[in-house]
Scaffold this active site. Structure first.
Site, mmCIF file in Angstrom:
data_model
loop_
_atom_site.group_PDB
_atom_site.id
_atom_site.type_symbol
_atom_site.label_atom_id
_atom_site.label_comp_id
_atom_site.label_asym_id
_atom_site.label_seq_id
_atom_site.Cartn_x
_atom_site.Cartn_y
_atom_site.Cartn_z
ATOM 1 N N ARG A 282 22.765 -33.268 -13.656
ATOM 2 C CA ARG A 282 22.614 -34.676 -14.008
ATOM 3 C C ARG A 282 23.653 -35.028 -15.052
ATOM 4 N NH1 ARG A 282 15.997 -35.184 -14.505
ATOM 5 N NH2 ARG A 282 15.610 -34.409 -12.396
ATOM 6 N N LYS B 257 3.404 -40.830 -12.752
ATOM 7 C CA LYS B 257 3.370 -39.401 -13.050
ATOM 8 C C LYS B 257 2.446 -39.059 -14.205
ATOM 9 C CE LYS B 257 7.445 -39.763 -16.011
ATOM 10 N NZ LYS B 257 8.663 -39.138 -16.472
ATOM 11 N N HIS C 253 7.126 -29.176 -3.996
ATOM 12 C CA HIS C 253 6.761 -30.396 -3.288
ATOM 13 C C HIS C 253 5.562 -30.086 -2.424
ATOM 14 C CE1 HIS C 253 10.882 -31.058 -4.612
ATOM 15 N NE2 HIS C 253 10.436 -32.281 -4.815
ATOM 16 N N HIS D 150 5.437 -34.280 -6.282
ATOM 17 C CA HIS D 150 6.477 -33.462 -6.917
ATOM 18 C C HIS D 150 5.818 -32.906 -8.162
ATOM 19 C CE1 HIS D 150 9.733 -36.284 -5.291
ATOM 20 N NE2 HIS D 150 8.653 -37.034 -5.231
ATOM 21 N N CYS E 168 13.976 -33.047 -4.338
ATOM 22 C CA CYS E 168 13.070 -33.586 -3.324
ATOM 23 C C CYS E 168 13.725 -33.890 -1.974
ATOM 24 C CB CYS E 168 12.286 -34.783 -3.846
ATOM 25 S SG CYS E 168 13.113 -35.771 -5.085
ATOM 26 N N GLN F 221 14.958 -26.511 -12.209
ATOM 27 C CA GLN F 221 13.576 -26.981 -12.239
ATOM 28 C C GLN F 221 12.702 -25.991 -11.488
ATOM 29 O OE1 GLN F 221 14.277 -30.976 -10.531
ATOM 30 N NE2 GLN F 221 13.442 -31.728 -12.451
ATOM 31 N N ASP G 188 10.418 -26.299 -9.451
ATOM 32 C CA ASP G 188 9.922 -27.437 -8.702
ATOM 33 C C ASP G 188 8.949 -27.014 -7.611
ATOM 34 O OD1 ASP G 188 9.865 -30.112 -8.160
ATOM 35 O OD2 ASP G 188 12.023 -30.284 -7.814
#
Length: 645
Positions: free
Chosen positions: A361, A462, A383, A508, A332, A379, A381
């Site tokens: 991570r 979420k 946004h 997200h 993000c 990911q 991902d």
RNA sequence: GCCGAUGUAGCUCAGCCGGUAGAGCAGCGCACUCGUAAUGCGCAGGUCGUCGGUUCGAGUCCGACCAUCGGCUCCA
């Protein structure tokens, strides 16, 4: 009393529910394990008040099985107390398929200790010890367990007392007594179909600062046959383990040199690239633009985003030219920087920026697990930046997209809504607004959902998608997170119709979740037999003899020209041997070609499930196989007859 | 990170009370020239997870570390 079927019947005062069941029908008397009286679960020994509404519970129902499993946990504890008289008891609830009980013991238990414990349980079950309930004041209960040398029980009762409980209930069977709300089966003779499965460490009350107890897990069912079915299912799951299949099918590996950092092999890369191509096509069609942001960014960025305060423990850091940098654990902040590069008009919104972003991570070493739990992953991902008025429509769009993708793979799923956690950033009012927006979108889509209080991300609530694989296991994959914080922190704006600056809202979201994890799940779901469109090798051409080798090459070329991934296995081995290898590689289609086929321009089609499907014209097979792959079908249609893999 | 178990050839596994490592499959070579799930014979392959200790001698005993597996806690 009134019964579930609406009947109202009278019994003499002091009649127990067990006797009532017996009087209603001998069968109910045999099968009932507990009951629900005016909404409260109770034992059959309970004496219902006048006018009560009563529902009997049997082992046919989930509630009944839960009672049985909980009783089995007590039986386990009784057996352990016999074998290890000094054991201190933790808790012992029913869980899915079974139960566990936690013990504090001076010696460590191993798998080898389980048969003896199980034997003692069977002996005690054979005694048909009745479960007897009694109630005590909390003070009396504390005293009882203190004298029994059960400090964990004392702590539990003291906590109950703090929460305002004046009295607690105990259950006794044989010489064993435990703090317990109940209900239980009438006696230990009901406990027959069970098995102790594993032993593991578990923190007292799940708190890593508190003592580690030893947990014994077991499974329990109403009937022996159900227990056996369940154990078979576990065996099947073990056969499908993606770590085993990943090695056997040469898809990926994890090496000692990189714990949690998976290697993708050529075949695994094909699956991965096919998934990513599919993902790109999908997102292009739905109005997303793809971006790529750097993996390493200045530490200052992470202070600004809030990750430093909320996520530092999970991050990797490095120094470049004397400056501190962080390896991104999320995509993000990078997307924030991209958005902020220029001024946006309300006309640009919603702006959907998608990124296959590699994040790192630091996960605790003990949790790493094949591709399902790793330290670096990609990911899928995106946004989404929008005006507040666009929230619901955008979230609905993501829900639709996710639904489309999961169905394509044959997954069912359920949805959970997670709300504000303790370490949350920002104004609680904004949180309430965000939570309401998510709930509204779910309701508009007519989705049922479960609420997980306090389970949200630190920057926003979420929606999580938990998909269910063919063995009934669930996996969290997709998530949609609403974020009012990040736009604030990065001072994101757009120019509204009024010419003034406004704060956009950000969402997200991921659909696969992590490409690595999704591949792991797909591998287990399909047991390595990927549908044609995903299979690393889609067709294997097997010339019967070297005389047919040229024709085999022609066939492979024709398949490749049609966009199919084909290989020829022309090794000097018997055809049966090469078929066996192709079967073990789970190749969807095998084409056996010999002189007959070469002469007639045909192929003998074999599927990995159905065996020999007979001879067909090459051109026809090629066309149908290409169509099967193009349509991302789960069925093998190119063998001339439909059949699910 | 914590508790417990495990670590021998690419894979699956033997290796008793310490005496210097073995099988099957895979690989390679040769022969067989083959029609729908394993042709035969031969060859090669291991500093027994790593480091240290005990011992005349360690795959075997002890310790530390690393990794894996099952859980706990945490999460995509």
């Amino acid at each position: 009393m009134s019964l579930t079927d609406g009947a109202v019947r009278s019994f003499p005062a002091g009649t127990s529910l067990g006797e009532v069941a017996q009087k209603i029908s001998p069968r109910l008397g045999r099968e009932a394990v507990a009951a629900v009286v005016d909404g409260e679960p109770v034992d059959l020994a309970f004496h219902p008040p006048d006018g009560a509404s009563v529902r009997f519970v049997t082992l046919e129902e989930a509630e009944g099985l839960e009672v049985l499993r909980h009783s089995t946990a007590h039986l386990l504890a009784e057996a352990v107390m016999h074998l290890h008289p000094g054991a201190k008891l933790g808790i012992g609830p029913a869980i899915e398929h079974g139960f566990y009980y936690d013990f504090d013991l001076p010696v460590s238990l191993t798998l080898e200790d389980l048969p003896a414990i199980e034997a003692e349980m069977r002996r005690l079950a054979g005694e048909r010890q009745p479960f007897n309930r009694e109630e005590l004041s909390t003070a009396e209960a504390v005293e009882l367990f203190r004298q029994a040398g059960q400090p964990y029980k004392v702590e539990l009762i003291e906590d109950l007392a703090k929460q305002g409980a004046g009295r607690v209930s105990l259950y006794r069977q044989g010489d064993f007594v435990d703090l317990c709300r109940g209900p239980h089966v009438p006696d230990t003779g009901w406990i027959r179909a069970f098995k102790l499965t594993s032993v593991a460490g578990a923190y007292w009350r799940g708190d890593s600062r508190r003592p580690m107890l030893q947990r014994i897990y077991g499974v329990a069912f109403a009937k022996q046959s159900e227990l056996e079915t369940h154990l078979k299912m576990l065996e099947e799951a073990a056969k499908r383990d993606h770590r085993k299949l990943g090695r056997e099918l040469d898809l990926f590996s994890v090496q000692d040199e990189g714990p949690g950092f998976p290697f993708f092999h050529p075949k695994g890369m094909i699956v991965r690239n096919v998934l990513e191509d599919f993902w790109r096509e999908l997102h292009r069609k739905r109005g997303y633009q793809e971006i790529k942001t750097p993996i390493i960014l200045n530490e200052g960025l992470w202070h600004r985003s809030g990750h430093w305060d909320h996520y530092r423990e999970n991050m990797y850091f490095t120094v470049i030219d004397g400056q501190n940098y962080a390896v991104k654990p999320m995509n993000c902040p990078g997307a924030m920087l991209l958005y902020r590069r220029r001024i946006h008009s309300y006309r640009d919104l919603p702006l959907r920026l998608a990124e296959l972003g590699l994040v790192h991570r630091h996960e605790l070493s003990g949790v790493l697990h094949g591709l399902l739990r790793v330290r670096c992953f990609t990911q899928d991902d995106a946004h989404l930046f929008m005006t507040p008025g666009q929230i619901q429509r955008e979230i609905e769009g993501v829900i639709d997209l996710t639904d489309y993708v999961y169905r394509l793979f044959g997954f069912e799923y359920h949805v959970e809504l997670s709300t504000r956690p303790e370490n949350a950033m920002g104004d609680p009012k904004l949180w309430e607004q965000a939570e309401a927006a998510l709930a509204q979108a779910l309701q508009a889509k007519g989705l049922l959902y479960k609420i997980n209080p306090g389970d949200g991300a630190f920057y926003g609530p979420k929606i999580d998608f938990h998909l269910r694989d063919c063995l009934g296991r669930t996996w969290q994959c997709g998530t949609i997170q609403l974020d009012f914080q990040m736009p604030e922190r990065f001072d994101l704006t757009y120019v509204g119709e009024d010419g003034q600056k406004h704060r956009p809202v950000m969402v997200h979201r991921v659909v696969f979740g992590s490409i690595e994890r999704f591949i792991g799940i797909l591998t287990e779901h399909f047991a390595g037999a990927f549908p044609l469109w995903l299979a690393p090798v889609q067709v294997k051409v097997l010339p019967v003899t070297p005389a047919a080798a040229d024709y085999g090459e022609q066939v492979a070329t024709a398949l490749e020209e049609a966009g199919l991934r084909a290989e020829v296995d022309g090794r000097n081995e018997k055809i049966g041997y090469r078929i066996r290898e192709a079967q073990l590689e789970k190749v969807p289609y095998m084409l056996v070609v010999g002189e007959k086929e070469a002469a007639s321009g045909t192929v003998a089609v074999r599927t990995r499930n159905g065996g020999d499907q007979g001879v067909r014209p090459l051109e026809e097979f090629t066309r149908q196989a290409a169509e099967e792959a193009r349509s991302r079908s789960l069925e093998s249609t190119a063998c001339g007859r439909a059949g699910r893999d």
